[in-house]
Design a protein around this motif. Structure first.
Motif, mmCIF file in Angstrom:
data_model
loop_
_atom_site.group_PDB
_atom_site.id
_atom_site.type_symbol
_atom_site.label_atom_id
_atom_site.label_comp_id
_atom_site.label_asym_id
_atom_site.label_seq_id
_atom_site.Cartn_x
_atom_site.Cartn_y
_atom_site.Cartn_z
ATOM 1 N N ILE A 124 0.686 -1.209 -0.069
ATOM 2 C CA ILE A 124 -0.110 -0.032 0.055
ATOM 3 C C ILE A 124 0.646 1.180 0.055
ATOM 4 O O ILE A 124 0.572 2.295 -0.789
ATOM 5 C CB ILE A 124 -1.069 0.062 1.146
ATOM 6 C CG1 ILE A 124 -2.061 -1.186 0.954
ATOM 7 C CG2 ILE A 124 -1.609 1.293 1.340
ATOM 8 C CD1 ILE A 124 -3.091 -1.286 2.276
ATOM 9 N N LEU A 125 1.767 1.449 0.804
ATOM 10 C CA LEU A 125 2.920 2.714 0.994
ATOM 11 C C LEU A 125 3.540 2.740 -0.465
ATOM 12 O O LEU A 125 3.407 3.881 -0.925
ATOM 13 C CB LEU A 125 4.016 2.163 1.761
ATOM 14 C CG LEU A 125 3.699 2.748 3.321
ATOM 15 C CD1 LEU A 125 5.016 2.378 4.045
ATOM 16 C CD2 LEU A 125 3.346 4.144 3.276
ATOM 17 N N ALA A 126 3.665 1.677 -1.263
ATOM 18 C CA ALA A 126 4.347 1.811 -2.451
ATOM 19 C C ALA A 126 3.440 2.260 -3.672
ATOM 20 O O ALA A 126 3.958 3.080 -4.537
ATOM 21 C CB ALA A 126 5.044 0.479 -2.750
ATOM 22 N N SER A 127 2.126 2.161 -3.379
ATOM 23 C CA SER A 127 1.224 2.689 -4.272
ATOM 24 C C SER A 127 0.799 3.867 -4.113
ATOM 25 O O SER A 127 -0.202 4.399 -5.203
ATOM 26 C CB SER A 127 -0.059 1.572 -4.382
ATOM 27 O OG SER A 127 -0.790 1.752 -3.104
ATOM 28 N N LEU A 128 1.004 4.505 -2.867
ATOM 29 C CA LEU A 128 0.416 5.950 -2.600
ATOM 30 C C LEU A 128 1.205 6.889 -3.023
ATOM 31 O O LEU A 128 2.453 6.964 -2.824
ATOM 32 C CB LEU A 128 0.039 5.955 -1.010
ATOM 33 C CG LEU A 128 -0.974 4.823 -0.533
ATOM 34 C CD1 LEU A 128 -1.106 5.236 1.292
ATOM 35 C CD2 LEU A 128 -2.384 4.848 -1.162
ATOM 36 N N ASN A 129 0.494 8.024 -3.399
ATOM 37 C CA ASN A 129 1.172 9.269 -3.880
ATOM 38 C C ASN A 129 0.161 10.541 -3.627
ATOM 39 O O ASN A 129 -0.618 10.835 -4.650
ATOM 40 C CB ASN A 129 1.561 9.468 -5.482
ATOM 41 C CG ASN A 129 2.390 10.413 -5.897
ATOM 42 O OD1 ASN A 129 3.016 11.218 -5.029
ATOM 43 N ND2 ASN A 129 2.461 10.654 -7.273
ATOM 44 N N HIS A 130 0.349 11.065 -2.459
ATOM 45 C CA HIS A 130 -0.530 12.163 -2.141
ATOM 46 C C HIS A 130 0.238 13.219 -1.278
ATOM 47 O O HIS A 130 0.973 12.722 -0.336
ATOM 48 C CB HIS A 130 -1.778 11.546 -1.254
ATOM 49 C CG HIS A 130 -2.805 12.704 -1.433
ATOM 50 N ND1 HIS A 130 -2.705 13.727 -0.184
ATOM 51 C CD2 HIS A 130 -3.737 13.149 -1.927
ATOM 52 C CE1 HIS A 130 -3.553 14.499 -0.144
ATOM 53 N NE2 HIS A 130 -4.643 14.217 -1.308
ATOM 54 N N ARG A 131 0.193 14.440 -1.430
ATOM 55 C CA ARG A 131 0.942 15.419 -0.847
ATOM 56 C C ARG A 131 0.694 15.215 0.459
ATOM 57 O O ARG A 131 1.640 15.893 1.630
ATOM 58 C CB ARG A 131 0.569 16.691 -1.187
ATOM 59 C CG ARG A 131 -0.795 17.164 -1.167
ATOM 60 C CD ARG A 131 -1.136 18.792 -1.784
ATOM 61 N NE ARG A 131 -2.383 18.979 -1.713
ATOM 62 C CZ ARG A 131 -3.242 18.849 -2.713
ATOM 63 N NH1 ARG A 131 -2.945 17.821 -3.592
ATOM 64 N NH2 ARG A 131 -4.729 19.088 -2.513
ATOM 65 N N ALA A 147 -6.533 13.545 2.058
ATOM 66 C CA ALA A 147 -5.879 12.453 1.958
ATOM 67 C C ALA A 147 -6.711 11.031 2.120
ATOM 68 O O ALA A 147 -6.475 10.253 1.417
ATOM 69 C CB ALA A 147 -4.822 12.301 2.997
ATOM 70 N N ILE A 148 -7.717 11.146 2.973
ATOM 71 C CA ILE A 148 -8.639 9.965 3.201
ATOM 72 C C ILE A 148 -9.473 9.940 2.120
ATOM 73 O O ILE A 148 -9.790 8.589 1.713
ATOM 74 C CB ILE A 148 -9.473 10.247 4.539
ATOM 75 C CG1 ILE A 148 -8.523 10.391 5.564
ATOM 76 C CG2 ILE A 148 -10.643 9.177 4.462
ATOM 77 C CD1 ILE A 148 -7.603 9.129 5.904
ATOM 78 N N LYS A 149 -9.671 10.813 1.484
ATOM 79 C CA LYS A 149 -10.735 10.955 0.182
ATOM 80 C C LYS A 149 -9.919 10.027 -0.805
ATOM 81 O O LYS A 149 -10.342 9.179 -1.477
ATOM 82 C CB LYS A 149 -10.978 12.149 -0.396
ATOM 83 C CG LYS A 149 -11.460 12.135 -1.852
ATOM 84 C CD LYS A 149 -12.777 11.723 -1.969
ATOM 85 C CE LYS A 149 -13.146 11.999 -3.575
ATOM 86 N NZ LYS A 149 -14.435 11.226 -3.919
ATOM 87 N N TYR A 150 -8.641 10.482 -1.090
ATOM 88 C CA TYR A 150 -7.571 9.856 -2.022
ATOM 89 C C TYR A 150 -7.482 8.358 -1.748
ATOM 90 O O TYR A 150 -7.686 7.354 -2.571
ATOM 91 C CB TYR A 150 -6.319 10.388 -1.895
ATOM 92 C CG TYR A 150 -5.281 9.759 -2.604
ATOM 93 C CD1 TYR A 150 -5.285 9.840 -4.092
ATOM 94 C CD2 TYR A 150 -4.311 9.050 -1.911
ATOM 95 C CE1 TYR A 150 -3.905 9.326 -4.801
ATOM 96 C CE2 TYR A 150 -3.128 8.498 -2.598
ATOM 97 C CZ TYR A 150 -3.069 8.505 -4.019
ATOM 98 O OH TYR A 150 -2.048 7.938 -4.632
ATOM 99 N N VAL A 151 -7.430 8.208 -0.577
ATOM 100 C CA VAL A 151 -7.231 6.655 -0.342
ATOM 101 C C VAL A 151 -8.607 5.701 -0.323
ATOM 102 O O VAL A 151 -8.550 4.650 -0.838
ATOM 103 C CB VAL A 151 -6.242 6.381 1.278
ATOM 104 C CG1 VAL A 151 -5.071 6.731 1.221
ATOM 105 C CG2 VAL A 151 -7.466 6.845 2.279
ATOM 106 N N HIS A 152 -9.759 6.290 0.139
ATOM 107 C CA HIS A 152 -10.702 5.560 -0.038
ATOM 108 C C HIS A 152 -11.275 5.426 -1.366
ATOM 109 O O HIS A 152 -11.863 4.279 -1.805
ATOM 110 C CB HIS A 152 -11.957 6.395 0.598
ATOM 111 C CG HIS A 152 -11.831 6.270 2.119
ATOM 112 N ND1 HIS A 152 -12.633 6.699 3.130
ATOM 113 C CD2 HIS A 152 -11.041 5.570 2.950
ATOM 114 C CE1 HIS A 152 -12.567 6.291 4.208
ATOM 115 N NE2 HIS A 152 -11.239 5.802 4.408
#
Length: 351
Positions: free
Chosen positions: A63-70, A123-128
């Protein structure tokens, strides 16, 4: 090969220790390539419990490797050596975590709270939207960068949402997170929608930002649960929380999961759309953070315990060790330079 040599070969100069446990540790380092300080979490597979290696760690790494958000702590590099050590090089929250910040400064000004909460919501909108859930949102896991921007960290209990053959979300069934930030359905052991659980935790975080105290006393979970199920949210009389903000918090802390506000509606809420009133958006604010009197911050700090204050102990001036459900100590699952919570065995499980 020693950690110093391994990291030196990859272009990192190892710095001070930020936390250490039985099978993992977190250290600061300087990246020659990035020209900045980073946090390095080092996990020793030979010492880690089997379920951590088989379940928690693979999820976190993927999951960490897949996330890209400021507003999510960035993973710069993840690699493993033949000696069974995993190195996770991540963004360093140089201003520490939100809990320590509030304990030191006291309740935050409305405009600064709005800024931070807007960043958390984004950030939560992005991951959800990626069908990823955090399941351990709390002030300790929200870091602040040099400009006091919020960064979500610690994805140790995160997971991807799965769906059954008919397209319905498969509910989570086990407890994840901290009791003080846990939704009533989670505390009751009811199968729950983890996205909706994240929303409840966000409500607790916003309350702490504005009030400098927790909305519920988790020293008596049975009593706390009764208050939550009655949809009671008591704001301190000494704090002037705007009506619109109270409405948002009240809707996030709705015990009825079907009526709890969703992330898209949070982002469109009138309080979050409000315009800053000067200092919160000023250059000085971003450099120095909100100003709070010493007397006020000291008074409020007494009322903001760690979310696991009955199970956590300090192992140093800026680090706490944590213990997984098998009793195997290790540092915070995400590189958090100020705090690594310690949990009692069986506090955390994951489905």
């Amino acid at each position: 090969m020693a950690d110093v040599q391994v990291l030196k070969k990859r272009g990192y100069t190892l710095g001070i220790s930020l936390g250490e446990g039985s099978y993992a540790k977190v250290k600061s380092a300087y990246s020659n390539r990035l020209k900045t300080n980073v946090a390095v979490k080092i996990i020793n597979r030979k010492k880690a419990p089997s379920d951590f290696l088989e379940k928690f760690l693979p999820r976190e790494l993927e999951i960490l490797a897949s996330l890209n958000h400021r507003n999510i702590v960035r993973a710069y590099e993840i690699f493993e050596t033949s000696e069974g050590k995993v190195y996770m090089v991540m963004e360093l929250g140089v201003q520490g975590d939100l809990l320590e910040f509030i304990k030191f400064r006291g309740a935050l000004p409305e405009d600064f709270s709005r800024k931070l909460f807007c960043q958390l919501s984004s950030a939560i909108k992005y991951v959800h939207d990626l069908d990823v859930v955090h399941r351990d949102l709390k002030c300790e896991n929200l870091l602040l960068d040099k400009d006091f921007n919020l960064k979500v960290s610690d994805f140790g209990f995160s997971r991807r949402i799965s769906y059954d053959e008919s397209g319905r979300m498969v509910l989570s069934k086990t407890f994840c997170g901290s009791a003080a930030y846990a939704a009533p359905e989670v505390l009751q052991g009811i199968p729950y929608n983890p996205k909706v659980y994240d929303i409840w935790s966000m409500g607790v975080v916003l309350f702490v930002m504005l009030c400098g105290s927790m909305p519920y006393d988790d020293s008596n979970v049975k009593k706390m649960l009764k208050i939550q199920k009655e949809h009671r949210v008591n704001f301190p009389r000494s704090k002037s929380v705007p009506t619109e903000c109270k409405d948002l918090i009240y809707r996030m802390l709705n015990p009825d999961v079907a009526r709890r506000i969703e992330i898209d509606d949070i982002l469109e809420h009138s309080w979050l759309k409000g315009k800053p009133k000067g200092h919160a958006g000023s250059k000085k604010h971003h450099q120095d953070g909100p100003s709070t009197s010493k007397n006020e911050s000291k008074e409020e700090a007494r009322h903001v315990p760690d979310s696991e204050n009955r199970t956590a102990t300090k192992t140093g001036s800026e680090s706490r060790c944590c213990e997984d459900k098998h009793g195997c100590a290790g540092p915070s699952r995400q590189a958090n330079p100020r705090s690594a919570p310690e949990a009692k065995p069986n506090d955390y499980e994951s489905d």
